[in-house]
Design an enzyme around this catalytic site. Structure first.
Site, PDB file in Angstrom:
ATOM      1  N   LYS A   1       0.873  -1.181   0.000  1.00  0.00           N
ATOM      2  CA  LYS A   1       0.000   0.000   0.000  1.00  0.00           C
ATOM      3  C   LYS A   1       0.914   1.236   0.000  1.00  0.00           C
ATOM      4  O   LYS A   1       2.013   1.198   0.557  1.00  0.00           O
ATOM      5  CB  LYS A   1      -0.858  -0.062   1.273  1.00  0.00           C
ATOM      6  CG  LYS A   1      -1.738   1.131   1.505  1.00  0.00           C
ATOM      7  CD  LYS A   1      -2.909   1.142   0.549  1.00  0.00           C
ATOM      8  CE  LYS A   1      -3.618   2.490   0.577  1.00  0.00           C
ATOM      9  NZ  LYS A   1      -4.384   2.743  -0.647  1.00  0.00           N
TER      10      LYS A   1
ATOM     11  N   GLY B   1      -7.167  -4.013 -14.950  1.00  0.00           N
ATOM     12  CA  GLY B   1      -8.226  -4.959 -15.301  1.00  0.00           C
ATOM     13  C   GLY B   1      -7.785  -6.372 -15.582  1.00  0.00           C
ATOM     14  O   GLY B   1      -8.547  -7.152 -16.161  1.00  0.00           O
TER      15      GLY B   1
ATOM     16  N   ASN C   1      -2.408   3.732 -13.232  1.00  0.00           N
ATOM     17  CA  ASN C   1      -3.165   3.921 -12.006  1.00  0.00           C
ATOM     18  C   ASN C   1      -4.639   4.085 -12.426  1.00  0.00           C
ATOM     19  O   ASN C   1      -4.972   3.923 -13.596  1.00  0.00           O
ATOM     20  CB  ASN C   1      -2.632   5.145 -11.239  1.00  0.00           C
ATOM     21  CG  ASN C   1      -2.875   5.014  -9.739  1.00  0.00           C
ATOM     22  OD1 ASN C   1      -3.951   4.569  -9.320  1.00  0.00           O
ATOM     23  ND2 ASN C   1      -1.904   5.397  -8.937  1.00  0.00           N
TER      24      ASN C   1
ATOM     25  N   ASN D   1       5.731   0.978  -2.210  1.00  0.00           N
ATOM     26  CA  ASN D   1       5.079   2.071  -2.943  1.00  0.00           C
ATOM     27  C   ASN D   1       5.189   3.346  -2.110  1.00  0.00           C
ATOM     28  O   ASN D   1       4.810   3.376  -0.942  1.00  0.00           O
ATOM     29  CB  ASN D   1       3.612   1.702  -3.212  1.00  0.00           C
ATOM     30  CG  ASN D   1       2.892   2.726  -4.066  1.00  0.00           C
ATOM     31  OD1 ASN D   1       2.494   3.777  -3.591  1.00  0.00           O
ATOM     32  ND2 ASN D   1       2.725   2.416  -5.335  1.00  0.00           N
TER      33      ASN D   1
ATOM     34  N   GLY E   1      -4.595  -5.893  -9.560  1.00  0.00           N
ATOM     35  CA  GLY E   1      -5.142  -5.129  -8.439  1.00  0.00           C
ATOM     36  C   GLY E   1      -6.533  -5.569  -8.052  1.00  0.00           C
ATOM     37  O   GLY E   1      -6.731  -6.444  -7.207  1.00  0.00           O
TER      38      GLY E   1
ATOM     39  N   ASN F   1     -12.776   3.715  -6.387  1.00  0.00           N
ATOM     40  CA  ASN F   1     -12.347   3.893  -5.001  1.00  0.00           C
ATOM     41  C   ASN F   1     -11.803   5.295  -4.793  1.00  0.00           C
ATOM     42  O   ASN F   1     -11.282   5.924  -5.720  1.00  0.00           O
ATOM     43  CB  ASN F   1     -11.306   2.834  -4.599  1.00  0.00           C
ATOM     44  CG  ASN F   1      -9.883   3.301  -4.841  1.00  0.00           C
ATOM     45  OD1 ASN F   1      -9.291   3.999  -4.009  1.00  0.00           O
ATOM     46  ND2 ASN F   1      -9.337   2.953  -5.995  1.00  0.00           N
TER      47      ASN F   1
ATOM     48  N   CYS G   1      -1.896   9.184  -7.935  1.00  0.00           N
ATOM     49  CA  CYS G   1      -3.147   8.885  -7.234  1.00  0.00           C
ATOM     50  C   CYS G   1      -4.190   9.965  -7.522  1.00  0.00           C
ATOM     51  O   CYS G   1      -3.949  11.141  -7.284  1.00  0.00           O
ATOM     52  CB  CYS G   1      -2.931   8.792  -5.733  1.00  0.00           C
ATOM     53  SG  CYS G   1      -4.479   8.429  -4.887  1.00  0.00           S
TER      54      CYS G   1
END
Ligand SMILES: Cc1cc2nc3c(=O)[nH]c(=O)nc-3n(C[C@H](O)[C@H](O)[C@H](O)COP(=O)(O)O)c2cc1C
Length: 311
Positions: free
Chosen positions: A52, A252, A200, A107, A273, A76, A138
């Site tokens: 994370k 995906g 991302n 990360n 992910g 999210n 992000c």
């Protein structure tokens, strides 16, 4: 027909001098700090896992609701909730180091370049980490994050200054929320990045028709999962035409054939992910099935797939 050897296809790939036993890696934010998955799958059978996002101080993240399901994916806005780099080093890393064969990629996240540098300094002194992945992308924070990844001057500054202090290979994670991801990859490479990872999540919005309010408290969130895969594959291919450093592709991936697609498009390795939310063993299953796919297609070395799409 080419033989695949007595042990089957060679699944090893190398990124910036780090050898992985498989190209299939667990993606950041969907695999905790790795150790939580110890009893669920064999951490030494997957290529690596990415922690994370780690920040200088612990972060509580955004208010709820912060995850919703969408058609073929999820949105999210966790907002980079994490225990902070120092707690990770003290509490999680010693346990990870006891597991043989696990490859940990840390990360790194910060609101400023100085924050990121401080996180890297802290990690530099900690044993048991193979590489860093710098999150320049992000979409769920109001400053830092995607702001770095969508401005090429800021990205160059961030990546070059982080590269200068990194004692380990630096992967720069790119934002897909840009006009030219090929250009941003070039900027990262020029700044000294050892590899780039993409994508991302995509900046997105979901509105409840009854309440007319956003479904996510942060209003916008990041879209991931199968819904984004064709865009991600296109972006990986675009990046493969603009840089020579290795590419870690994601977006995906739920089965081995998806991983193959990313590799054909130009990725050296892939990350998984959202699929781990549906099946916590997804990363290992995809790694195993990729080996079977290579065997059934008479491919002796998985690394041979990279960039061989006929386009
Ligand atoms: C719940 C959630 C949390 C995430 N947290 C992070 C994070 O902390 N750092 C990061 O670089 N990416 C983060 N990501 C992005 C993923 O690592 C990945 O880039 C993205 O989800 C696309 O891959 P996927 O479609 O396989 O999920 C997160 C994704 C999700 C779904």
């Amino acid at each position: 027909m080419r033989p695949t050897g007595p042990k089957g296809p060679d699944m090893r790939v190398t990124i910036a001098g780090v050898e992985l036993c498989s190209p299939v890696i667990a993606a950041s934010g969907t695999f905790g700090y790795g150790i939580e998955f110890e009893d669920i799958l064999s951490l030494d059978r997957i290529g690596a896992f990415v922690t994370k996002g780690l920040s200088r101080e612990p972060m509580a993240g955004n208010p709820s609701p912060r995850i919703i399901e969408t058609a073929a994916g999820m949105m999210n806005a966790i907002g980079l909730q994490n225990m902070g780099v120092h707690a990770f080093i003290a509490e999680k890393l010693p346990k990870l180091r006891k597991i043989k064969g696990v490859v940990t990629i840390a990360n790194v996240f910060g609101f400023t370049i100085e924050d990121c540098i401080e996180v890297i300094h802290a990690l530099n002194d900690a044993p048991g980490i193979a590489m860093y992945e710098l999150n320049a992308s992000c979409p769920n924070t109001s400053h830092g994050g995607m702001v770095f990844g969508t401005n090429h001057e800021l990205l160059f500054d961030l990546a070059s200054r982080c590269r200068a202090v990194s004692k380990r290979p630096l992967i720069v994670k790119l934002s897909p929320n840009v006009t030219s991801i090929g250009l941003m990859a070039r900027v990262a490479a020029d700044a000294g990045a050892d590899a780039v990872s993409l994508v991302n999540t995509f900046l997105s919005l979901a509105i409840d028709p009854e309440t007319r309010r956003p479904r996510i408290a942060n209003v916008t969130g990041g879209l991931s999962g199968p819904a984004i895969k064709p865009i991600a594959v296109r972006m990986v291919n675009e990046v493969s035409r603009s840089v020579r450093i290795p590419i870690l592709g994601m977006g995906g991936i739920v089965r081995a054939e998806d991983a193959v697609e990313f590799m054909l498009a130009g990725a050296t390795a892939v990350q998984v992910g959202t699929a781990s939310y549906a099946d916590p063993r997804a990363v290992e299953n995809i790694a195993n099935n990729l080996k079977k796919w290579c065997a059934s297609h008479h491919i002796p070395r998985v690394s041979e797939l990279t960039g061989t799409a006929i386009l």
